[in-house]
Write an enzyme that holds these catalytic residues in place. Structure first.
Site, PDB file in Angstrom:
ATOM      1  NE  ARG A  19      -2.995   2.402   3.168  1.00 28.18           N
ATOM      2  CZ  ARG A  19      -2.661   3.066   4.263  1.00 28.18           C
ATOM      3  NH1 ARG A  19      -1.808   2.544   5.127  1.00 28.18           N
ATOM      4  NH2 ARG A  19      -3.184   4.235   4.521  1.00 28.18           N
ATOM      5  CE1 TYR A  24       2.117   5.011   6.041  1.00 22.67           C
ATOM      6  CE2 TYR A  24       0.915   4.664   4.002  1.00 22.67           C
ATOM      7  CZ  TYR A  24       1.021   5.251   5.245  1.00 22.67           C
ATOM      8  OH  TYR A  24       0.027   6.068   5.694  1.00 22.67           O
ATOM      9  CG  HIS A  81      -4.974  10.661  13.277  1.00 23.75           C
ATOM     10  ND1 HIS A  81      -3.764  11.208  13.670  1.00 23.75           N
ATOM     11  CD2 HIS A  81      -4.686   9.794  12.274  1.00 23.75           C
ATOM     12  CE1 HIS A  81      -2.800  10.710  12.900  1.00 23.75           C
ATOM     13  NE2 HIS A  81      -3.328   9.850  12.061  1.00 23.75           N
ATOM     14  CG  ASP A  88     -10.439   5.852  27.726  1.00 23.94           C
ATOM     15  OD1 ASP A  88      -9.756   6.859  28.006  1.00 23.94           O
ATOM     16  OD2 ASP A  88     -11.671   5.907  27.506  1.00 23.94           O
ATOM     17  CD  GLU A  99       1.561   8.204  18.922  1.00 26.11           C
ATOM     18  OE1 GLU A  99       0.851   8.622  17.993  1.00 26.11           O
ATOM     19  OE2 GLU A  99       1.671   8.822  20.007  1.00 26.11           O
ATOM     20  CG  HIS A 101       2.759   7.449  13.785  1.00 21.15           C
ATOM     21  ND1 HIS A 101       1.530   6.865  13.578  1.00 21.15           N
ATOM     22  CD2 HIS A 101       2.723   8.030  15.011  1.00 21.15           C
ATOM     23  CE1 HIS A 101       0.766   7.099  14.644  1.00 21.15           C
ATOM     24  NE2 HIS A 101       1.464   7.781  15.524  1.00 21.15           N
ATOM     25  CB  ILE A 102       5.828   4.013   8.614  1.00 23.22           C
ATOM     26  CG1 ILE A 102       5.750   2.657   9.327  1.00 23.22           C
ATOM     27  CG2 ILE A 102       6.739   3.955   7.385  1.00 23.22           C
ATOM     28  CD1 ILE A 102       4.984   1.597   8.570  1.00 23.22           C
ATOM     29  CB  SER A 103       4.407   8.663   7.005  1.00 25.47           C
ATOM     30  OG  SER A 103       3.196   8.821   7.731  1.00 25.47           O
TER      31      SER A 103
END
Length: 147
Positions: A19, A24, A81, A88, A99, A101-103
């Protein structure tokens, strides 16, 4: 203390390597798992990688991690987001959370600039490509070993 690290992945990450490779890359989630498992093993840790396109399944994995993991690396995908429910669930986990994130979500559309998960995360990696997972695993190993 548990020596297991969970890597949790949200929607569409099952298509990693296929994708939008211009964003990515071509590395698959299986490639990420192999690289991260090797790093974890060098530090004396085990890895459990989980991916789901369903918010509730990710929450269930976080709940499972409460009893069996020392730390969590999470790439919640688009749930970053939108999901107060994942936030929670992470707030019930006592170990470190990174956390990932690739991008670089801060260079993308404005709606991607806010992260609910960051409110719980002990660290955030964005824009490091799939190598961000490896950095996150190294950091989780350090944090878990220190506690």
């Amino acid at each position: 203390m548990s020596k297991t690290i969970y890597i949790l992945n949200g929607p569409n990450l099952n298509l990693l390597g296929q994708r939008e490779p211009e964003i990515y890359g071509h590395t698959t989630l299986a490639d990420v798992e192999r690289a991260c498992a090797a790093i974890a093993a060098q530090q004396g840790f085990q890895l459990r990688l989980f991916q789901s396109n369903h918010e509730g399944a990710i929450i269930d994995s976080i709940h499972e991690a409460r009893a069996s993991a020392c730390g969590i690396v999470i790439n919640p995908g688009a749930f970053t987001h939108t999901s107060i429910a994942i936030l929670d669930a992470l707030n019930t986990f006592e170990g470190p959370v990174i956390e990932c994130h690739i991008s670089n979500i801060h260079k993308r559309e404005a709606f991607r600039h806010h992260s609910y998960v960051s409110l719980r995360a002990d660290g955030v990696l964005a824009g490091m490509g799939v190598e961000g997972y490896e950095l996150a695993v190294r950091r989780i190993c350090s944090l878990c070993a220190a506690s």
